[in-house]
Design a protein around this motif. Sequence first.
Motif, PDB file in Angstrom:
ATOM      1  N   ARG A 141      -1.860  -4.434  -9.849  1.00 44.21           N
ATOM      2  CA  ARG A 141      -2.081  -3.665 -10.888  1.00 44.21           C
ATOM      3  C   ARG A 141      -1.935  -2.208 -11.155  1.00 44.21           C
ATOM      4  N   LEU A 142      -2.560  -1.502  -9.880  1.00 40.68           N
ATOM      5  CA  LEU A 142      -2.335  -0.199 -10.122  1.00 40.68           C
ATOM      6  C   LEU A 142      -0.954   0.389  -9.906  1.00 40.68           C
ATOM      7  N   LEU A 143      -0.093  -0.160  -9.397  1.00 39.78           N
ATOM      8  CA  LEU A 143       1.278  -0.065  -9.322  1.00 39.78           C
ATOM      9  C   LEU A 143       1.970   0.009 -10.402  1.00 39.78           C
ATOM     10  N   ALA A 144       1.563  -1.194 -11.199  1.00 43.46           N
ATOM     11  CA  ALA A 144       2.158  -1.460 -12.491  1.00 43.46           C
ATOM     12  C   ALA A 144       1.611  -0.108 -13.599  1.00 43.46           C
ATOM     13  N   GLU A 145       0.351   0.266 -13.553  1.00 47.85           N
ATOM     14  CA  GLU A 145       0.052   1.287 -14.249  1.00 47.85           C
ATOM     15  C   GLU A 145       0.578   2.463 -13.887  1.00 47.85           C
ATOM     16  N   ALA A 146       0.737   2.860 -12.413  1.00 49.89           N
ATOM     17  CA  ALA A 146       1.724   4.066 -11.978  1.00 49.89           C
ATOM     18  C   ALA A 146       2.952   4.136 -12.531  1.00 49.89           C
ATOM     19  N   GLY A 147       3.501   2.927 -12.571  1.00 53.12           N
ATOM     20  CA  GLY A 147       4.928   2.894 -13.153  1.00 53.12           C
ATOM     21  C   GLY A 147       4.741   3.166 -14.645  1.00 53.12           C
ATOM     22  N   ALA A 148       3.822   2.745 -15.515  1.00 49.31           N
ATOM     23  CA  ALA A 148       3.718   2.986 -16.735  1.00 49.31           C
ATOM     24  C   ALA A 148       3.602   4.427 -17.116  1.00 49.31           C
ATOM     25  N   LEU A 149       2.602   4.966 -16.166  1.00 45.35           N
ATOM     26  CA  LEU A 149       2.465   6.831 -16.302  1.00 45.35           C
ATOM     27  C   LEU A 149       3.731   7.424 -16.143  1.00 45.35           C
TER      28      LEU A 149
ATOM     29  N   VAL B 142       0.729  -1.136  -0.166  1.00 44.51           N
ATOM     30  CA  VAL B 142      -0.101  -0.006   0.043  1.00 44.51           C
ATOM     31  C   VAL B 142       0.866   1.276   0.067  1.00 44.51           C
ATOM     32  N   THR B 143       1.685   1.146   0.772  1.00 44.82           N
ATOM     33  CA  THR B 143       2.684   2.405   0.964  1.00 44.82           C
ATOM     34  C   THR B 143       3.287   2.691  -0.308  1.00 44.82           C
ATOM     35  N   GLU B 144       3.956   1.563  -1.283  1.00 47.90           N
ATOM     36  CA  GLU B 144       4.519   1.656  -2.449  1.00 47.90           C
ATOM     37  C   GLU B 144       3.600   2.103  -3.524  1.00 47.90           C
ATOM     38  N   LEU B 145       2.294   1.881  -3.331  1.00 47.69           N
ATOM     39  CA  LEU B 145       1.313   2.220  -4.223  1.00 47.69           C
ATOM     40  C   LEU B 145       1.043   3.766  -4.066  1.00 47.69           C
ATOM     41  N   GLU B 146       0.998   4.152  -2.726  1.00 44.28           N
ATOM     42  CA  GLU B 146       0.526   5.522  -2.356  1.00 44.28           C
ATOM     43  C   GLU B 146       2.019   6.518  -3.031  1.00 44.28           C
ATOM     44  N   SER B 147       3.030   5.848  -2.933  1.00 38.27           N
ATOM     45  CA  SER B 147       4.395   6.618  -3.334  1.00 38.27           C
ATOM     46  C   SER B 147       4.325   6.742  -4.854  1.00 38.27           C
ATOM     47  N   ALA B 148       3.868   5.604  -5.495  1.00 42.49           N
ATOM     48  CA  ALA B 148       4.094   5.726  -6.749  1.00 42.49           C
ATOM     49  C   ALA B 148       2.995   6.555  -7.596  1.00 42.49           C
ATOM     50  N   ILE B 149       1.792   6.864  -6.943  1.00 43.96           N
ATOM     51  CA  ILE B 149       0.873   7.460  -7.340  1.00 43.96           C
ATOM     52  C   ILE B 149       1.229   9.173  -7.149  1.00 43.96           C
ATOM     53  N   ALA B 150       1.781   9.342  -5.958  1.00 42.17           N
ATOM     54  CA  ALA B 150       2.392  10.804  -5.556  1.00 42.17           C
ATOM     55  C   ALA B 150       3.417  11.083  -6.598  1.00 42.17           C
ATOM     56  N   ASP B 151       4.266  10.331  -6.820  1.00 40.15           N
ATOM     57  CA  ASP B 151       5.436  10.316  -7.903  1.00 40.15           C
ATOM     58  C   ASP B 151       4.880  10.869  -9.452  1.00 40.15           C
ATOM     59  N   SER B 152       3.799  10.237  -9.568  1.00 44.22           N
ATOM     60  CA  SER B 152       3.146  10.542 -11.012  1.00 44.22           C
ATOM     61  C   SER B 152       2.453  11.835 -11.090  1.00 44.22           C
ATOM     62  N   GLY B 153       1.879  12.248  -9.712  1.00 41.07           N
ATOM     63  CA  GLY B 153       1.531  13.457  -9.752  1.00 41.07           C
ATOM     64  C   GLY B 153       2.714  14.629  -9.870  1.00 41.07           C
TER      65      GLY B 153
ATOM     66  N   ALA C  46      -4.526  -7.421  -2.696  1.00 34.20           N
ATOM     67  CA  ALA C  46      -2.983  -7.291  -3.209  1.00 34.20           C
ATOM     68  C   ALA C  46      -2.932  -7.226  -4.681  1.00 34.20           C
ATOM     69  N   ALA C  47      -3.972  -8.116  -5.415  1.00 37.43           N
ATOM     70  CA  ALA C  47      -3.705  -7.954  -6.950  1.00 37.43           C
ATOM     71  C   ALA C  47      -4.247  -6.761  -7.551  1.00 37.43           C
ATOM     72  N   ALA C  48      -5.225  -6.001  -6.984  1.00 41.97           N
ATOM     73  CA  ALA C  48      -5.597  -4.745  -7.508  1.00 41.97           C
ATOM     74  C   ALA C  48      -4.323  -3.608  -7.142  1.00 41.97           C
ATOM     75  N   ALA C  49      -3.666  -3.705  -5.854  1.00 41.72           N
ATOM     76  CA  ALA C  49      -2.910  -2.976  -5.687  1.00 41.72           C
ATOM     77  C   ALA C  49      -1.437  -3.065  -6.638  1.00 41.72           C
TER      78      ALA C  49
END
Length: 259
Positions: free
Chosen positions: A64-72, A6-17, A59-62
């Motif tokens: 998936r979103l983490l991969a999308e954030a990385g691609a973005l 979850v923390t990794e996902l939050e960080s990835a979304i913030a980085d994209s922003g 975990a699966a949704a996180a």
Amino acid sequence: MDEGLVTELESAIADSGALVVRAQKYRRGAGPEGAALLGAALALGDEARRLHRRDALDAAAARRLLAEAGALAERLRALLAEVRAGADYRAAVVAHRAGDRATLARLLPAIFAGLEPAPAPGDLFAALAWLRRGRPRPAEEVVGEVLAARAEGLAGEGDDLSPGADPELPAVTLRSDAPPAEPLVLRLPAAALPAPVLRLVESGEYLVHAVRLPAPFALRLAARLESDEDLRVALAPADYTRWRDVLARALAAAGVPVD
């Protein structure tokens, strides 16, 4: 679910922003391509919040979103890299180093969003930092900065978030009026300003793109400190007066005239 994920996902979304904000300072990032990337970043954040509210962020949704954030993020980094590798940008960097103001005036409005050529302004102003951690800076330190500015010129600045400038194309930011809440202000006479100058449409600030701006200036030292709640300075009027008097004497001793 794994809190680390979850923390990794939050960080990835913030980085994209943060990358979106960096991209939007450039015309390409502020155009249709940047708008599409902004929409993708907003949609990503919205989906993560929606899943979290529904307790469906497993975990699966996180992942998936983490991969999308990385691609973005990769798409945004590619846009920024292409801007800085572009012919106009590289030519502007060369012109900046050479002090070729005519070329900069032609190229920079095509590179940065919200930057436009401006008619010759009147006198321009820049506030000089006088506080550190909410307290007045030592007089000798302020005098040293003023003397350095007189000898070397005002320093240009530009980071990833600065509108109209960046690390390779720094600029000195000036205003058309003296900031009323700033007690220490430099005034640059219109006749001493290089031409042409550029202006930020949104803020009205003027930018002189240079590593250093060598120009004569006058120094204004306010007799009293104007009230400004945004400054949140716990400084009694008598304390300001004492600091001002010490600074005025130090400036006079260094041969710096004060308006």
